[in-house]
Design a protein around this motif. Structure first.
Motif, PDB file in Angstrom:
ATOM      1  N   GLU A 104       0.669   8.450   3.854  1.00 13.88           N
ATOM      2  CA  GLU A 104       0.454   7.033   3.583  1.00 13.88           C
ATOM      3  C   GLU A 104      -1.015   6.641   3.552  1.00 13.88           C
ATOM      4  OE1 GLU A 104       0.905   3.380   2.319  1.00 13.88           O
ATOM      5  OE2 GLU A 104       2.476   4.916   2.330  1.00 13.88           O
ATOM      6  N   LEU A 107      -2.354   7.722   0.210  1.00 15.35           N
ATOM      7  CA  LEU A 107      -1.788   6.905  -0.860  1.00 15.35           C
ATOM      8  C   LEU A 107      -2.391   5.510  -0.871  1.00 15.35           C
ATOM      9  CD1 LEU A 107       1.970   7.949  -0.521  1.00 15.35           C
ATOM     10  CD2 LEU A 107       0.348   8.699  -2.276  1.00 15.35           C
ATOM     11  N   ARG A 111      -4.438   3.822  -3.906  1.00  9.00           N
ATOM     12  CA  ARG A 111      -4.022   2.530  -4.484  1.00  9.00           C
ATOM     13  C   ARG A 111      -5.201   1.572  -4.548  1.00  9.00           C
ATOM     14  NH1 ARG A 111       0.233   2.570  -0.221  1.00  9.00           N
ATOM     15  NH2 ARG A 111       1.921   3.905  -1.019  1.00  9.00           N
ATOM     16  N   SER A 116      -4.694   4.751 -11.958  1.00 10.20           N
ATOM     17  CA  SER A 116      -3.300   5.143 -12.168  1.00 10.20           C
ATOM     18  C   SER A 116      -3.158   6.646 -12.360  1.00 10.20           C
ATOM     19  CB  SER A 116      -2.727   4.426 -13.389  1.00 10.20           C
ATOM     20  OG  SER A 116      -3.492   4.718 -14.554  1.00 10.20           O
ATOM     21  N   ASP A 165       3.635  13.864  -2.869  1.00  8.36           N
ATOM     22  CA  ASP A 165       3.717  12.411  -2.682  1.00  8.36           C
ATOM     23  C   ASP A 165       2.774  11.677  -3.627  1.00  8.36           C
ATOM     24  OD1 ASP A 165       5.613  12.758  -0.731  1.00  8.36           O
ATOM     25  OD2 ASP A 165       4.256  12.388   0.964  1.00  8.36           O
ATOM     26  N   VAL A 166       1.583  12.217  -3.831  1.00  5.38           N
ATOM     27  CA  VAL A 166       0.647  11.617  -4.784  1.00  5.38           C
ATOM     28  C   VAL A 166       1.246  11.656  -6.187  1.00  5.38           C
ATOM     29  CG1 VAL A 166      -1.615  11.870  -5.896  1.00  5.38           C
ATOM     30  CG2 VAL A 166      -1.401  12.107  -3.404  1.00  5.38           C
ATOM     31  N   SER A 167       1.859  12.789  -6.534  1.00  7.16           N
ATOM     32  CA  SER A 167       2.473  12.942  -7.848  1.00  7.16           C
ATOM     33  C   SER A 167       3.632  11.977  -8.059  1.00  7.16           C
ATOM     34  CB  SER A 167       2.958  14.385  -8.029  1.00  7.16           C
ATOM     35  OG  SER A 167       3.567  14.572  -9.275  1.00  7.16           O
ATOM     36  N   ASN A 168       4.342  11.638  -6.980  1.00  9.89           N
ATOM     37  CA  ASN A 168       5.469  10.713  -7.095  1.00  9.89           C
ATOM     38  C   ASN A 168       5.028   9.294  -7.403  1.00  9.89           C
ATOM     39  OD1 ASN A 168       7.355  12.708  -6.562  1.00  9.89           O
ATOM     40  ND2 ASN A 168       7.417  12.311  -4.360  1.00  9.89           N
ATOM     41  N   GLU A 169       3.786   8.964  -7.060  1.00  9.30           N
ATOM     42  CA  GLU A 169       3.311   7.589  -7.252  1.00  9.30           C
ATOM     43  C   GLU A 169       2.280   7.447  -8.366  1.00  9.30           C
ATOM     44  OE1 GLU A 169       1.369   3.996  -4.567  1.00  9.30           O
ATOM     45  OE2 GLU A 169       2.646   5.512  -3.627  1.00  9.30           O
ATOM     46  N   PHE A 170       1.554   8.526  -8.642  1.00 11.00           N
ATOM     47  CA  PHE A 170       0.499   8.487  -9.648  1.00 11.00           C
ATOM     48  C   PHE A 170       0.720   9.596 -10.674  1.00 11.00           C
ATOM     49  CE2 PHE A 170      -1.225   6.909  -5.658  1.00 11.00           C
ATOM     50  CZ  PHE A 170      -1.926   5.767  -6.035  1.00 11.00           C
TER      51      PHE A 170
END
Length: 201
Positions: A104, A107, A111, A116, A165-170
């Motif tokens: 977190e 992330l 953010r 993006s 986790d980074v790949s899941n959001e960006f």
């Protein structure tokens, strides 16, 4: 693989995506030294991307990395934060302990850049030597010395989870994996070369 090979692809991605791109630098070292501080270029590649250091090399980078779009994760040696470039920009660093069980903090920092797309630099020397020793600093004659220092480094599981986790959001548009040096394989090769039937002539 020496991390200086990332100069061209990371410069290309910065020019292509501009402010849409942030860089996540997962490493035990920031690699932003200049020639006055260190003689080997592999520790200067990020300084070059920022436009710092040798002007001839920096001139090869058409668009410089925005310091606000750069996040470190895993730097574990305070003296590595001392180089003037690091001090100049006050870069954020999420420690190995901080992302050991949760991504977190990383992330949230990504953010905050507003980007993006992410280019990820993953230097294997961020990993715990006791779990993964095929890295430059694990040279056999110095391995015990480094392990005894007890530096806080990351597990394979935590780094893998972090990148996932980074790949899941960006949108991860670049991934460099550097500093692999298989000492045990080299040692085995040398040993086999001295055995009957296998010895080179």
């Amino acid at each position: 693989m020496n991390l200086s090979v990332e100069l061209a692809p990371f410069a290309y991605l910065t020019e292509k995506y501009k402010e849409e791109l942030a860089i996540l630098w997962i490493d035990a070292h920031p690699d932003i030294k200049t020639a006055e501080l260190y003689p080997h270029y592999h520790a200067m590649v990020l300084a070059t991307l920022l436009g710092e250091g040798d002007p001839n090399l920096a001139s090869l980078v058409p668009r410089k990395v925005n310091p606000s779009n750069l996040l470190f994760a895993g730097i574990n040696d305070e003296k590595e934060k001392a180089p003037s470039v690091y001090e100049k920009y006050k870069f954020p660093n999420v420690s190995s302990e901080e992302f050991a069980s949760s991504s977190e903090n990383v992330l949230a920092a990504l953010r905050a850049t507003g980007a993006s797309r992410i280019a990820v630099h993953f230097d294997l020397d961020v990993l715990d030597l006791r779990e993964f020793r095929s890295q430059g600093i694990a040279k056999p004659e110095r391995y015990g010395e480094y392990v005894s220092k007890g530096l806080k480094r990351s597990s394979i599981q935590s780094v893998t989870r972090l990148i996932q986790d980074v790949s899941n959001e960006f949108d991860i548009v670049g991934l460099g994996i550097t500093e692999h040096l298989p000492w045990d394989a080299l040692t085995l090769s040398n040993m086999l070369n001295n055995l009957p039937l296998l010895k080179k002539h």
